[in-house]
Design a protein around this motif. Structure first.
Motif, PDB file in Angstrom:
ATOM      1  N   GLU A 126     -40.354  37.584   7.692  1.00  0.00           N
ATOM      2  CA  GLU A 126     -40.429  37.735   6.241  1.00  0.00           C
ATOM      3  C   GLU A 126     -41.385  36.732   5.618  1.00  0.00           C
ATOM      4  OE1 GLU A 126     -36.515  37.578   4.581  1.00  0.00           O
ATOM      5  OE2 GLU A 126     -35.736  39.002   6.040  1.00  0.00           O
TER       6      GLU A 126
ATOM      7  N   ALA B  21     -28.425  32.303   4.083  1.00  0.00           N
ATOM      8  CA  ALA B  21     -27.710  33.189   3.161  1.00  0.00           C
ATOM      9  C   ALA B  21     -27.062  32.309   2.095  1.00  0.00           C
ATOM     10  CB  ALA B  21     -26.651  33.985   3.917  1.00  0.00           C
ATOM     11  N   PRO B  22     -26.607  32.904   1.004  1.00  0.00           N
ATOM     12  CA  PRO B  22     -25.920  32.088   0.005  1.00  0.00           C
ATOM     13  C   PRO B  22     -24.720  31.362   0.613  1.00  0.00           C
ATOM     14  CG  PRO B  22     -26.413  34.257  -0.879  1.00  0.00           C
ATOM     15  CD  PRO B  22     -26.746  34.293   0.577  1.00  0.00           C
TER      16      PRO B  22
ATOM     17  N   ARG C 222     -36.039  30.646   0.949  1.00  0.00           N
ATOM     18  CA  ARG C 222     -36.049  32.076   0.634  1.00  0.00           C
ATOM     19  C   ARG C 222     -36.523  32.255  -0.799  1.00  0.00           C
ATOM     20  NH1 ARG C 222     -30.862  33.852   0.180  1.00  0.00           N
ATOM     21  NH2 ARG C 222     -30.089  31.740   0.112  1.00  0.00           N
ATOM     22  N   GLY C 223     -37.042  33.429  -1.120  1.00  0.00           N
ATOM     23  CA  GLY C 223     -37.477  33.720  -2.481  1.00  0.00           C
ATOM     24  C   GLY C 223     -36.293  33.901  -3.412  1.00  0.00           C
ATOM     25  N   LEU C 224     -36.526  33.725  -4.684  1.00  0.00           N
ATOM     26  CA  LEU C 224     -35.476  33.915  -5.688  1.00  0.00           C
ATOM     27  C   LEU C 224     -35.276  35.404  -5.934  1.00  0.00           C
ATOM     28  CD1 LEU C 224     -36.494  31.217  -8.295  1.00  0.00           C
ATOM     29  CD2 LEU C 224     -34.660  31.089  -6.606  1.00  0.00           C
ATOM     30  N   ARG C 225     -34.028  35.809  -6.110  1.00  0.00           N
ATOM     31  CA  ARG C 225     -33.738  37.209  -6.417  1.00  0.00           C
ATOM     32  C   ARG C 225     -33.842  37.478  -7.913  1.00  0.00           C
ATOM     33  NH1 ARG C 225     -28.616  39.048  -2.769  1.00  0.00           N
ATOM     34  NH2 ARG C 225     -29.605  38.665  -0.769  1.00  0.00           N
ATOM     35  N   VAL C 226     -33.511  36.475  -8.708  1.00  0.00           N
ATOM     36  CA  VAL C 226     -33.503  36.621 -10.162  1.00  0.00           C
ATOM     37  C   VAL C 226     -34.248  35.439 -10.769  1.00  0.00           C
ATOM     38  CG1 VAL C 226     -32.017  36.764 -12.198  1.00  0.00           C
ATOM     39  CG2 VAL C 226     -31.261  37.761 -10.055  1.00  0.00           C
ATOM     40  N   ASP C 227     -35.011  35.711 -11.793  1.00  0.00           N
ATOM     41  CA  ASP C 227     -35.691  34.645 -12.510  1.00  0.00           C
ATOM     42  C   ASP C 227     -34.630  33.771 -13.187  1.00  0.00           C
ATOM     43  OD1 ASP C 227     -37.378  33.035 -13.959  1.00  0.00           O
ATOM     44  OD2 ASP C 227     -37.992  34.592 -15.373  1.00  0.00           O
TER      45      ASP C 227
ATOM     46  N   GLU D 181     -36.145  35.862  10.830  1.00  0.00           N
ATOM     47  CA  GLU D 181     -36.672  36.130   9.492  1.00  0.00           C
ATOM     48  C   GLU D 181     -37.640  35.061   8.999  1.00  0.00           C
ATOM     49  OE1 GLU D 181     -32.477  34.345   8.780  1.00  0.00           O
ATOM     50  OE2 GLU D 181     -33.399  35.711  10.195  1.00  0.00           O
TER      51      GLU D 181
END
Length: 109
Positions: free
Chosen positions: A46, A10-11, A73-78, A42
């Motif tokens: 995932e 998590a962040p 983990r994948g990026l949420r925002v470019d 996960e």
């Protein structure tokens, strides 16, 4: 062989484990030996990306002494879009590269 496992579940929450494995150990075997596949469901559910020293790697990649295995983990925002939005929000308050913009240009250019 000694390797290091890294995972940010998590962040601002990073898990790091130093592990001693046998020669010919794969990424999957290292994660199983550390107990991470049971602890962090996960990772497989995932299908998070795996990497060694920042380069993408497959589950069956053989590890070498001193490798750092990263579960990503994948990026949420470019990142480019986020930077443009930050810049547009702060404006050109201070002096610097973007103090004088061309008329009609986008923020951040």
């Amino acid at each position: 062989m000694r390797i290091t496992l890294m995972f940010a579940s998590a962040p601002r929450e990073v898990h790091e484990t130093a592990l001693t494995v046998q020669e010919g150990c794969t990424l999957r075997m290292a994660l199983e030996q550390a107990g991470w596949l049971q602890r962090f469901l996960e990772i497989e559910a995932e299908s998070l990306a795996l990497g060694v020293w920042g380069r993408k790697a497959e589950w069956e990649r053989a590890l070498r002494d001193g490798d750092r295995v990263e579960v990503v983990r994948g990026l949420r925002v470019d990142p480019k879009v986020a930077r443009r939005e930050r810049f547009a929000g702060q404006g050109a308050r201070s002096t610097g590269l973007f103090t004088r913009r061309r008329p009609g240009s986008k923020a951040g250019y």
